[in-house]
Write an enzyme that holds these catalytic residues in place. Sequence first.
Site, PDB file in Angstrom:
ATOM      1  N   ASP A   1      53.643  -8.144  25.375  1.00 48.51           N
ATOM      2  CA  ASP A   1      54.525  -7.013  25.051  1.00 48.51           C
ATOM      3  C   ASP A   1      55.576  -6.804  26.141  1.00 48.51           C
ATOM      4  O   ASP A   1      56.578  -6.118  25.916  1.00 48.51           O
ATOM      5  CB  ASP A   1      53.702  -5.714  24.953  1.00 48.51           C
ATOM      6  CG  ASP A   1      53.389  -5.328  23.515  1.00 48.51           C
ATOM      7  OD1 ASP A   1      54.176  -5.691  22.620  1.00 48.51           O
ATOM      8  OD2 ASP A   1      52.363  -4.658  23.304  1.00 48.51           O
TER       9      ASP A   1
ATOM     10  N   GLN B   1      48.197  -1.785  20.752  1.00 50.60           N
ATOM     11  CA  GLN B   1      49.218  -1.085  19.972  1.00 50.60           C
ATOM     12  C   GLN B   1      49.341   0.367  20.436  1.00 50.60           C
ATOM     13  O   GLN B   1      48.344   1.072  20.589  1.00 50.60           O
ATOM     14  CB  GLN B   1      48.872  -1.159  18.477  1.00 50.60           C
ATOM     15  CG  GLN B   1      49.952  -0.616  17.555  1.00 50.60           C
ATOM     16  CD  GLN B   1      51.237  -1.443  17.561  1.00 50.60           C
ATOM     17  OE1 GLN B   1      51.225  -2.643  17.817  1.00 50.60           O
ATOM     18  NE2 GLN B   1      52.360  -0.819  17.293  1.00 50.60           N
TER      19      GLN B   1
ATOM     20  N   LYS C   1      52.098  -8.055  12.366  1.00 49.83           N
ATOM     21  CA  LYS C   1      51.955  -8.984  13.499  1.00 49.83           C
ATOM     22  C   LYS C   1      50.932 -10.068  13.165  1.00 49.83           C
ATOM     23  O   LYS C   1      51.143 -11.245  13.453  1.00 49.83           O
ATOM     24  CB  LYS C   1      51.562  -8.218  14.773  1.00 49.83           C
ATOM     25  CG  LYS C   1      52.712  -7.389  15.338  1.00 49.83           C
ATOM     26  CD  LYS C   1      52.287  -6.429  16.446  1.00 49.83           C
ATOM     27  CE  LYS C   1      53.468  -5.533  16.847  1.00 49.83           C
ATOM     28  NZ  LYS C   1      53.138  -4.534  17.883  1.00 49.83           N
TER      29      LYS C   1
HETATM   30  N1  GUN Z   1      54.379   0.678  19.409  1.00 51.94           N
HETATM   31  C1  GUN Z   1      55.672   0.650  19.010  1.00 51.94           C
HETATM   32  N2  GUN Z   1      56.234  -0.524  19.365  1.00 51.94           N
HETATM   33  C2  GUN Z   1      55.286  -1.234  20.003  1.00 51.94           C
HETATM   34  C3  GUN Z   1      55.279  -2.537  20.587  1.00 51.94           C
HETATM   35  O1  GUN Z   1      56.270  -3.263  20.625  1.00 51.94           O
HETATM   36  N3  GUN Z   1      54.085  -2.924  21.129  1.00 51.94           N
HETATM   37  C4  GUN Z   1      52.988  -2.127  21.140  1.00 51.94           C
HETATM   38  N4  GUN Z   1      51.885  -2.599  21.729  1.00 51.94           N
HETATM   39  N5  GUN Z   1      52.969  -0.919  20.607  1.00 51.94           N
HETATM   40  C5  GUN Z   1      54.117  -0.481  20.036  1.00 51.94           C
END
Ligand code: GUN
Length: 293
Positions: A119, A96, A52
């Site tokens: 998100d 996350q 990211k």
């Molecule tokens: N863990 C797995 N996929 C995601 C996501 O799209 N965002 C976040 N914050 N955590 C995750």
Amino acid sequence: MTLIDGKAVSAQIKQEIAAEVEQIVAAGGKRPHLAAILVGHDGGSETYVANKVKACEACGFKSTLIRYEADITEAELIAKVEELNQDVDVDGFIVQLPLPKHISEQKVIETIDYRKDVDGFHPINVGRLAIGLPCYVSATPNGIIELLRRYNIETSGKKCVVLGRSNIVGKPMAALMMQKATPGDATVTVCHSHSHYLKKECLEADIIIAAIGKPNFVTADMVKEGAVVIDVGTTRVPDATKKNGFRLNGDVQFDEVAPKCSFITPVPGGVGPMTIVSLMKNTLLAGKKAIYQ
Ligand code: GUN
């Protein structure tokens, strides 16, 4: 059979975003800023967050990575979320997942200001998605919609089976596919661990979106000739021939299913790269205050 190239589409979208960011900055606007909180050292999360941050660079965004050890208290994490809510330089941020067991993920998600929830996990964004209002949409389903759009895959009136009912993928995916929109307008069935006629449902599907996290679950005898198959699975399986000791395995038995399909996504290189680019799109929207003021 057409192989859907998520890697190429995501590279193209990153270029589009970067060009728009440079225009914004040249006109005196603010460079979008994404912050990410990473708690602990889960291997998958480390990789996702690193990717990211890398994608932010490719898009010309500012990014901030905030790391905590796994023993951070819930109160400390909540305090950081509240600080980011107030920080006018941060346009959007993510925490996350998964979080350590002693921290309530739901409490943390609900503390995030929905206007910065890139998100799309906050109940306000989830609720707005359900009733078709502008909102931040969860990255993986949004990435799949973008692939269907860019490959001109017809969804209107089609029978779509979503395998899996997670809050992050299955539920928002079903909501998007049934939305009065293009792509959308599909007849959607959601199957999960308690579904009785899962194989029969799949066999009738024009579009299968597999997001159950079980490697090779979808086999050729479950897929109709000419179906579109989207594979969301990313299970890590040990592989001594790989540098990092594992490979990513999809939910679809690719070799036997692919010859029956009109379109199929590979793993890796299908849905995965689109997930990150969707987060970048949401960050651009946040930077532009395009959805919420
Ligand atoms: N863990 C797995 N996929 C995601 C996501 O799209 N965002 C976040 N914050 N955590 C995750």
